[in-house]
Write a protein that holds these residues in place. Structure first.
Motif, PDB file in Angstrom:
ATOM      1  N   LEU A 198     -24.472 -39.916 -96.210  1.00 29.52           N
ATOM      2  CA  LEU A 198     -24.302 -41.408 -96.490  1.00 29.52           C
ATOM      3  C   LEU A 198     -23.572 -42.563 -95.335  1.00 29.52           C
ATOM      4  O   LEU A 198     -22.100 -41.782 -95.007  1.00 29.52           O
ATOM      5  N   LEU A 199     -23.947 -43.469 -95.335  1.00 27.42           N
ATOM      6  CA  LEU A 199     -23.415 -44.969 -93.376  1.00 27.42           C
ATOM      7  C   LEU A 199     -23.026 -45.303 -94.571  1.00 27.42           C
ATOM      8  O   LEU A 199     -24.042 -46.270 -94.969  1.00 27.42           O
ATOM      9  N   MET A 200     -21.776 -46.250 -94.312  1.00 31.91           N
ATOM     10  CA  MET A 200     -21.238 -46.820 -94.426  1.00 31.91           C
ATOM     11  C   MET A 200     -20.625 -48.281 -93.767  1.00 31.91           C
ATOM     12  O   MET A 200     -20.410 -47.745 -92.532  1.00 31.91           O
ATOM     13  N   TYR A 223     -28.652 -49.644 -86.278  1.00 33.17           N
ATOM     14  CA  TYR A 223     -29.881 -49.387 -85.910  1.00 33.17           C
ATOM     15  C   TYR A 223     -29.466 -47.922 -84.886  1.00 33.17           C
ATOM     16  O   TYR A 223     -29.372 -46.244 -84.993  1.00 33.17           O
ATOM     17  N   ASP A 224     -27.913 -48.246 -84.550  1.00 37.93           N
ATOM     18  CA  ASP A 224     -27.543 -46.782 -83.493  1.00 37.93           C
ATOM     19  C   ASP A 224     -27.082 -45.884 -84.497  1.00 37.93           C
ATOM     20  O   ASP A 224     -27.136 -44.495 -84.289  1.00 37.93           O
ATOM     21  N   ALA A 273     -27.353 -40.469 -86.534  1.00 41.70           N
ATOM     22  CA  ALA A 273     -26.683 -39.593 -88.513  1.00 41.70           C
ATOM     23  C   ALA A 273     -28.358 -38.592 -87.787  1.00 41.70           C
ATOM     24  O   ALA A 273     -28.000 -37.618 -88.267  1.00 41.70           O
ATOM     25  N   CYS A 274     -29.720 -39.295 -87.722  1.00 44.74           N
ATOM     26  CA  CYS A 274     -30.744 -38.569 -87.894  1.00 44.74           C
ATOM     27  C   CYS A 274     -31.065 -37.463 -86.602  1.00 44.74           C
ATOM     28  O   CYS A 274     -31.175 -35.856 -87.312  1.00 44.74           O
ATOM     29  N   MET A 313     -31.043 -40.579 -96.234  1.00 45.64           N
ATOM     30  CA  MET A 313     -29.570 -41.224 -95.564  1.00 45.64           C
ATOM     31  C   MET A 313     -29.688 -41.870 -97.042  1.00 45.64           C
ATOM     32  O   MET A 313     -31.166 -42.649 -97.349  1.00 45.64           O
ATOM     33  N   ILE A 314     -28.421 -42.969 -97.183  1.00 44.49           N
ATOM     34  CA  ILE A 314     -28.261 -43.863 -98.013  1.00 44.49           C
ATOM     35  C   ILE A 314     -27.254 -44.738 -96.573  1.00 44.49           C
ATOM     36  O   ILE A 314     -25.729 -44.485 -96.403  1.00 44.49           O
TER      37      ILE A 314
END
Length: 358
Positions: free
Chosen positions: A102-104, A174-175, A180-181, A203-204
């Motif tokens: 979860l990317l905020m 993008y970073d 995260a990947c 990924m969200i």
């Protein structure tokens, strides 16, 4: 996963070790150390076989953007670089363990929407994560990405970190995706059982998509996601586009009449990896977007095939899945994969596969 048949046999010379160095005090030349029983057994007549199997997870939507969960193998056709392929394996994937990132976005540009992000994300994790089966981590990004909570199945721990987030700084979407990947979803925690590697990597990304600080490009972020078979769902927090006259509940995903540049970036990230971009009508509709994502994760299909036109050269292959007998259906799958040039190298060190089962 793109790989090859590799045959290796032990030779007599392989049974000998190199002479030791730095032993000037010895009166006689050092003798070769005998090979250990384990090493001999491992080398004698060793045959290693890996299968060039490409596995694709995908969802199907109808004209009203509703999930279609009841199709069969014969309903699908698949091609690899425009060459028709034979479907070797087909299944409905409703129960695979989830590994969710979860990317905020916590940059200044979403400051007034941060509380909605926090509430919706927390609700989603509590409703989707199954104890002892699914796991998630939370990352925020502004000037740079930062993991707040590593992989866990405890939604309470994730919530505690989410509510602490504060907005400020620029935006490096993008970073964040690349990191995260590469650092988290490339090697997620394995579930127990006979097939420990089979997990669904998701990924969200919650953001307005306005990247202004990344060192990596959009193409690099997408490639990294494709290499590890990470499906990206994006949720736009932009509210510059609202058309109050559009109220048809069947067109919730199509209410945006004009996509901003950031929205188009979010759509591209999702489409290239087999996910979906959501554009909530109001910022407080984020919760509905999360519910839709949760529904999709429990209603996916899996197709696997052995490419007839594939060589292990690290090149990108385009995938196309169609439902010829069902006009108007939308298949959402990652658009391609990389045929790994060296089957023994890690994806981060070579032009490896895009996360097919290994």
């Amino acid at each position: 996963m793109a790989s090859a048949l590799v045959f290796t046999a032990a030779s007599d010379r392989a049974q000998q070790s190199a002479p030791a160095s730095g032993t000037q005090e010895q009166s006689a030349p050092p003798q070769p150390a005998p090979p250990s029983p384990d090493a001999s057994q491992q080398n004698q007549g060793k045959i290693t076989q890996t299968v060039n199997l490409v596995d694709v997870l995908f969802t199907v939507l109808n004209r009203r953007n509703k999930l279609v969960p009841d199709l069969e193998k014969n309903d699908f056709k698949i091609s690899d670089d425009k060459t028709p392929q034979t479907i070797r394996y087909f299944s409905r994937q409703t129960d695979l363990p989830l590994r969710i990132g979860l990317l905020m976005d916590t940059s200044n540009s979403i400051r007034d929407r941060l509380k909605f992000e926090q509430d919706a994300a927390t609700s989603f994790l509590f409703s989707v994560l199954r104890h002892n089966k699914d796991q998630a981590f939370v990352m925020t990004f502004d000037d740079e990405p930062s993991v707040l909570q590593a992989f866990t199945d405890d939604a309470g721990r994730l919530r505690d970190e989410i509510v602490k987030t504060r907005a400020g700084g620029g935006t490096a979407v993008y970073d964040a995706i690349y990191t995260a990947c590469d650092k988290e979803l490339s090697h997620p925690p394995r579930p127990p059982g006979d097939q420990p590697d089979v997990v669904r990597r998701v990924m969200i990304v919650i953001s307005d998509g306005d990247d202004n600080l990344s060192n990596h490009t959009r193409a690099e972020a997408i490639e990294m996601a494709q290499r590890y078979s990470v499906v990206i769902y994006t949720i736009s927090t932009s509210t510059q586009w609202i058309q109050l006259s559009q109220t048809n509940p069947d067109k919730l995903a199509d209410r945006k009449t004009h996509l901003t540049e950031g929205d188009q970036i979010l759509a591209d990230l999702a489409e290239e990896t087999g996910g979906r971009a959501f554009f909530p009508y109001h910022v407080d509709d984020l919760d509905q977007s999360f519910q839709d994502i949760g529904d999709e994760l429990r209603n996916q299909y899996s197709i696997a095939y052995i490419p007839t036109n594939s060589t292990l050269n690290g090149k990108y292959h385009r995938i196309r899945i169609e439902t010829p007998d069902h006009k108007g259906y939308q298949v959402r799958a990652r658009r391609g994969y990389y045929a790994r040039a060296n089957a023994n190298a890690s994806p981060s060190a070579s032009s490896g596969p895009t996360g097919e089962r290994q």
